[in-house]
Design a protein around this motif. Structure first.
Motif, PDB file in Angstrom:
ATOM      1  N   LEU A 199      15.699  52.078  32.648  1.00 30.90           N
ATOM      2  CA  LEU A 199      17.036  51.679  33.135  1.00 30.90           C
ATOM      3  C   LEU A 199      17.279  50.161  33.673  1.00 30.90           C
ATOM      4  CD1 LEU A 199      17.804  55.109  35.256  1.00 30.90           C
ATOM      5  CD2 LEU A 199      18.413  54.399  32.105  1.00 30.90           C
ATOM      6  N   PHE A 200      18.562  50.266  33.511  1.00 32.73           N
ATOM      7  CA  PHE A 200      18.624  48.465  33.943  1.00 32.73           C
ATOM      8  C   PHE A 200      20.375  48.487  34.377  1.00 32.73           C
ATOM      9  CE2 PHE A 200      20.826  47.864  29.768  1.00 32.73           C
ATOM     10  CZ  PHE A 200      21.299  47.002  30.123  1.00 32.73           C
ATOM     11  N   PHE A 201      20.323  47.342  35.305  1.00 38.39           N
ATOM     12  CA  PHE A 201      22.233  46.968  35.958  1.00 38.39           C
ATOM     13  C   PHE A 201      22.330  46.125  35.402  1.00 38.39           C
ATOM     14  CE2 PHE A 201      25.040  46.056  38.626  1.00 38.39           C
ATOM     15  CZ  PHE A 201      25.854  46.311  38.490  1.00 38.39           C
ATOM     16  N   PRO A 202      23.502  45.963  34.424  1.00 34.56           N
ATOM     17  CA  PRO A 202      23.653  45.473  33.171  1.00 34.56           C
ATOM     18  C   PRO A 202      24.311  43.624  34.169  1.00 34.56           C
ATOM     19  CG  PRO A 202      25.331  46.504  32.961  1.00 34.56           C
ATOM     20  CD  PRO A 202      23.951  47.028  33.701  1.00 34.56           C
ATOM     21  N   ILE A 203      25.313  43.477  34.732  1.00 36.83           N
ATOM     22  CA  ILE A 203      26.394  42.494  35.163  1.00 36.83           C
ATOM     23  C   ILE A 203      25.382  41.479  36.411  1.00 36.83           C
ATOM     24  CG2 ILE A 203      27.987  41.962  37.084  1.00 36.83           C
ATOM     25  CD1 ILE A 203      28.483  44.378  34.834  1.00 36.83           C
ATOM     26  N   ASP A 204      25.416  40.306  35.239  1.00 37.42           N
ATOM     27  CA  ASP A 204      24.826  39.310  35.355  1.00 37.42           C
ATOM     28  C   ASP A 204      25.729  38.104  35.446  1.00 37.42           C
ATOM     29  OD1 ASP A 204      22.741  37.304  35.198  1.00 37.42           O
ATOM     30  OD2 ASP A 204      21.773  37.342  33.513  1.00 37.42           O
ATOM     31  N   PRO A 205      25.814  38.008  36.532  1.00 31.10           N
ATOM     32  CA  PRO A 205      26.494  35.936  37.160  1.00 31.10           C
ATOM     33  C   PRO A 205      25.548  35.414  37.014  1.00 31.10           C
ATOM     34  CG  PRO A 205      26.143  37.760  39.339  1.00 31.10           C
ATOM     35  CD  PRO A 205      25.707  38.133  38.445  1.00 31.10           C
ATOM     36  N   GLY A 206      24.660  35.634  36.876  1.00 32.90           N
ATOM     37  CA  GLY A 206      23.537  34.357  36.721  1.00 32.90           C
ATOM     38  C   GLY A 206      22.420  33.748  38.085  1.00 32.90           C
ATOM     39  N   ALA A 207      23.571  33.252  39.474  1.00 27.06           N
ATOM     40  CA  ALA A 207      22.579  33.411  40.931  1.00 27.06           C
ATOM     41  C   ALA A 207      22.445  34.623  41.300  1.00 27.06           C
ATOM     42  CB  ALA A 207      23.880  33.450  41.611  1.00 27.06           C
ATOM     43  N   ASP A 208      21.307  35.263  41.530  1.00 27.76           N
ATOM     44  CA  ASP A 208      20.501  36.688  41.959  1.00 27.76           C
ATOM     45  C   ASP A 208      21.387  36.813  43.726  1.00 27.76           C
ATOM     46  OD1 ASP A 208      18.734  38.400  42.108  1.00 27.76           O
ATOM     47  OD2 ASP A 208      16.744  37.913  43.304  1.00 27.76           O
TER      48      ASP A 208
ATOM     49  N   VAL B  85      11.979  36.010  20.225  1.00 28.20           N
ATOM     50  CA  VAL B  85      12.008  37.027  20.051  1.00 28.20           C
ATOM     51  C   VAL B  85      11.194  38.112  20.881  1.00 28.20           C
ATOM     52  CG1 VAL B  85      10.850  38.855  18.605  1.00 28.20           C
ATOM     53  CG2 VAL B  85      12.811  37.194  16.710  1.00 28.20           C
ATOM     54  N   THR B  86      10.359  37.385  21.809  1.00 26.36           N
ATOM     55  CA  THR B  86      10.151  37.569  23.179  1.00 26.36           C
ATOM     56  C   THR B  86      10.232  37.875  23.922  1.00 26.36           C
ATOM     57  OG1 THR B  86       8.364  35.423  23.479  1.00 26.36           O
ATOM     58  CG2 THR B  86       7.267  36.893  21.257  1.00 26.36           C
ATOM     59  N   PRO B  87       9.456  38.304  25.229  1.00 27.33           N
ATOM     60  CA  PRO B  87      10.450  38.433  26.411  1.00 27.33           C
ATOM     61  C   PRO B  87      10.401  37.396  26.901  1.00 27.33           C
ATOM     62  CG  PRO B  87       9.522  40.230  25.375  1.00 27.33           C
ATOM     63  CD  PRO B  87       8.746  39.684  24.796  1.00 27.33           C
ATOM     64  N   GLU B  88       8.896  36.272  26.701  1.00 20.25           N
ATOM     65  CA  GLU B  88       8.637  34.907  27.323  1.00 20.25           C
ATOM     66  C   GLU B  88       9.457  34.519  26.574  1.00 20.25           C
ATOM     67  OE1 GLU B  88       5.162  37.618  27.668  1.00 20.25           O
ATOM     68  OE2 GLU B  88       6.535  36.716  25.891  1.00 20.25           O
ATOM     69  N   GLU B  89       9.270  34.366  25.355  1.00 20.36           N
ATOM     70  CA  GLU B  89      11.345  33.360  25.132  1.00 20.36           C
ATOM     71  C   GLU B  89      12.297  33.268  26.029  1.00 20.36           C
ATOM     72  OE1 GLU B  89       8.748  32.661  20.526  1.00 20.36           O
ATOM     73  OE2 GLU B  89       9.787  34.321  21.039  1.00 20.36           O
ATOM     74  N   ARG B  90      12.356  34.603  25.509  1.00 24.17           N
ATOM     75  CA  ARG B  90      13.997  34.564  26.258  1.00 24.17           C
ATOM     76  C   ARG B  90      14.211  34.951  27.408  1.00 24.17           C
ATOM     77  NH1 ARG B  90      13.066  39.594  23.193  1.00 24.17           N
ATOM     78  NH2 ARG B  90      13.215  41.057  25.456  1.00 24.17           N
ATOM     79  N   THR B  91      13.018  34.828  28.107  1.00 25.22           N
ATOM     80  CA  THR B  91      13.157  34.401  29.608  1.00 25.22           C
ATOM     81  C   THR B  91      13.521  33.446  30.036  1.00 25.22           C
ATOM     82  OG1 THR B  91      11.610  37.111  30.150  1.00 25.22           O
ATOM     83  CG2 THR B  91      11.881  34.295  31.768  1.00 25.22           C
ATOM     84  N   ARG B  92      12.562  32.313  29.047  1.00 25.52           N
ATOM     85  CA  ARG B  92      12.353  30.886  29.160  1.00 25.52           C
ATOM     86  C   ARG B  92      14.536  30.649  29.187  1.00 25.52           C
ATOM     87  NH1 ARG B  92       9.477  26.332  25.989  1.00 25.52           N
ATOM     88  NH2 ARG B  92       9.969  24.959  27.324  1.00 25.52           N
ATOM     89  N   LEU B  93      15.131  30.254  27.621  1.00 29.30           N
ATOM     90  CA  LEU B  93      16.118  30.215  27.641  1.00 29.30           C
ATOM     91  C   LEU B  93      17.236  31.089  28.674  1.00 29.30           C
ATOM     92  CD1 LEU B  93      16.632  31.355  23.643  1.00 29.30           C
ATOM     93  CD2 LEU B  93      16.084  29.045  25.141  1.00 29.30           C
ATOM     94  N   TRP B  94      16.904  32.394  29.080  1.00 32.42           N
ATOM     95  CA  TRP B  94      18.263  32.730  30.045  1.00 32.42           C
ATOM     96  C   TRP B  94      17.208  32.065  31.315  1.00 32.42           C
ATOM     97  CZ3 TRP B  94      22.713  34.000  27.788  1.00 32.42           C
ATOM     98  CH2 TRP B  94      22.708  34.138  26.929  1.00 32.42           C
ATOM     99  N   THR B  95      16.645  31.596  31.362  1.00 39.25           N
ATOM    100  CA  THR B  95      16.682  31.254  32.443  1.00 39.25           C
ATOM    101  C   THR B  95      17.085  29.653  33.219  1.00 39.25           C
ATOM    102  OG1 THR B  95      14.286  32.424  32.752  1.00 39.25           O
ATOM    103  CG2 THR B  95      14.312  30.378  34.345  1.00 39.25           C
ATOM    104  N   ALA B  96      17.248  29.176  31.345  1.00 41.13           N
ATOM    105  CA  ALA B  96      17.470  27.780  31.558  1.00 41.13           C
ATOM    106  C   ALA B  96      18.903  27.641  31.447  1.00 41.13           C
ATOM    107  CB  ALA B  96      16.988  26.945  30.381  1.00 41.13           C
TER     108      ALA B  96
ATOM    109  N   HIS C  34      16.594  19.287  33.503  1.00 40.23           N
ATOM    110  CA  HIS C  34      15.358  19.426  34.303  1.00 40.23           C
ATOM    111  C   HIS C  34      14.261  21.322  34.060  1.00 40.23           C
ATOM    112  CE1 HIS C  34      15.952  23.371  37.659  1.00 40.23           C
ATOM    113  NE2 HIS C  34      16.613  22.158  37.746  1.00 40.23           N
ATOM    114  N   ASP C  35      14.472  21.862  32.852  1.00 40.64           N
ATOM    115  CA  ASP C  35      13.086  23.192  31.913  1.00 40.64           C
ATOM    116  C   ASP C  35      12.637  22.361  30.985  1.00 40.64           C
ATOM    117  OD1 ASP C  35      14.257  25.868  33.753  1.00 40.64           O
ATOM    118  OD2 ASP C  35      15.850  24.698  33.744  1.00 40.64           O
TER     119      ASP C  35
END
Length: 470
Positions: free
Chosen positions: A139-148, A319-330, A274-275
């Motif tokens: 499961l997950f909670f989808p609301i994602d304002p950017g900041a933690d 496609v991979t989780p690592e690639e997606r994480t890098r893009l969304w982290t940026a 920055h990234d």
């Protein structure tokens, strides 16, 4: 109408010595009057400089919050709820002095009900913490304002963010609350049922109230199954207009895209530095697709065709989780990456949201306006739901730059309102947008809000000065 925040003119209501003594007797070292602690709680990500609160209480339970608020009510002292400190509109600032109640230690996930797709948490739980605890259940909670951000703060500002185009905002995803009222009583609103017709919708009243009606001490949220397949893509465009018109076409075609984020060339340049990325420094859409493998493939192919029709190029998949994480982290770091392009600057950030059909017009005029002015800026946007942010970068030692930024912001907001849009899609009113609220909601609308505030908070102690002046 003015968008600037008053400062010295706010009436001060500092904590009397008797109240400080009572707090320290009851809570010991968890009530602090140390300057460093107070200054930490007297600053958010807004450009405003306001004296810190008189004291900070680190609460650990709803009972403690209720005790502290009751004591504040007895002394007519302001109470300012504090979560993660990531507000952009001055919500956390103690404009009249008072007590900052820090709920970050109230950070337990209380109940997960997987069969009902609900979870109940304390307000200091952050979105990242929550999703870490949900992951093993699928499961997950989808609301994602950017900041933690903290869940309590996200409720208070009616946050949304990158996933709102598919999953909605906090307004649609909060089922129930526990709130400490201005009298120090604990109130429950809503239930775990997915719908109700029982009286006034008190849950929605507190969601988005910015701490002006009570302190949120417990939240029940909707959850969603983790999608079977997730894919992300980036695509560059010859102009911002082409990127925005691609977004409009995607939404009007009914493609159930999960995220659709815009970065202008300034933002792309900032995140590259920055990234340490090598994204083409052109207007860019960063998109994500959720669903079955076949469904995700179908969505992505449809979007790629639409993008090509508008000059989209360099369509690249992550496609991979690592690639997606890098893009969304940026993407999530874009705000701080942008600030780093002008060391020492502060950002005056816009938050307009307009109907999707008017988005190209609104963004086009805003960009032309700031380019003509010459003030440094960058832009990011949750353009899938018509929301975008321009961050005007100003030198805090140059008041004239702040005035230029506010003038640009004012022209943008007025144009958005004429397009049947809003001055704030997700950040809230806070200190910054009080004049805009009057223009958007009208004098009668604001008067009704004031009457609600007076009924629930007759002594005006709950986060005074926010949304409208007390």
């Amino acid at each position: 109408m003015t968008a600037t925040a008053p400062s010295e003119s706010w009436p001060q209501r500092p904590l009397p010595a008797a109240m400080i003594d009572a707090l320290k007797t009851r809570f010991g070292e968890r009530c602090s009057t140390a300057r460093a602690v107070r200054e930490q709680h007297g600053r958010d990500e807004s450009p405003f400089d306001v004296p810190p609160p008189d004291a900070v209480l680190f609460a650990e339970s709803a009972e403690e919050v209720a005790e502290a608020v009751a004591l504040a009510a007895a002394h007519a002292v302001p109470v300012i709820p504090y979560g993660a400190g990531s507000s952009l509109e001055g919500h956390l600032l103690a404009v009249s002095g008072g007590l900052s109640i820090d709920v970050s230690r109230m950070n337990r996930v209380l109940r997960i009900e997987p069969d009902d797709l609900t979870v109940t948490v304390q307000p200091g739980v952050t979105r990242h913490q929550l999703n870490q605890e949900l992951r093993h259940l699928g499961l997950f909670f989808p609301i994602d304002p950017g900041a933690d951000a903290s869940i309590g703060g996200m409720c208070a500002t009616r946050a949304s963010g990158t996933n709102a185009v598919r999953y909605g905002t906090m307004r649609e995803n909060v089922l129930a609350l526990q709130v400490v009222t201005a009298e120090g009583t604990r109130l429950r609103t809503g239930s775990r049922a997915r719908k109700s017709s029982a009286g006034y919708d008190l849950t929605r009243l507190f969601v988005g109230s910015e701490g002006t009606l009570g302190v949120i001490t417990e939240v029940t949220l909707k959850l969603y199954p983790l999608p079977e397949s997730v894919s992300a893509a980036v695509c560059s465009f010859p102009s911002i207009d082409a990127a925005v018109r691609t977004t409009i076409a995607i939404i009007q075609l009914g493609v159930p895209i999960a995220r659709c984020e815009l970065l202008d060339p300034n933002a792309v340049r900032a995140v590259n530095r920055h990234d340490k990325l090598a994204l083409p420094e052109q207007p860019m859409l960063l998109m994500e697709f959720h669903g079955s493998e076949a469904g995700v493939r179908e969505q992505a192919e449809a979007v790629q065709l639409v993008a090509q029709e508008h000059g989209g190029a360099d369509f690249a998949w992550a496609v991979t989780p690592e690639e997606r994480t890098r893009l969304w982290t940026a993407r999530h770091r874009a705000y701080f990456a942008g600030l780093a392009q002008r060391p020492g600057c502060r950002a005056v950030t816009t938050d307009c949201c307009v109907p999707i059909s008017r988005l190209a017009e609104c963004i086009g005029r805003a960009v032309a306006d700031v380019e003509a002015d010459g003030l440094p800026y960058f832009m990011v946007g949750h353009v899938g739901d018509g929301n975008f942010h321009i961050a005007y970068l100003v030198d805090p030692e140059q008041p004239a730059e702040r005035e230029r930024a506010e003038a640009l912001n004012e022209r943008l907001v007025r144009h958005a309102i004429t397009l049947d849009g809003t001055c704030t899609g997700e950040h809230g009113i806070g200190l910054h947008k009080q004049g805009f609220l009057l223009e958007e909601a009208g004098a009668d609308g604001v008067a009704l809000m004031r009457r609600i505030k007076a009924a629930l908070d007759p002594r005006q102690i709950m986060n005074p000065g926010k949304i409208f002046r007390a």
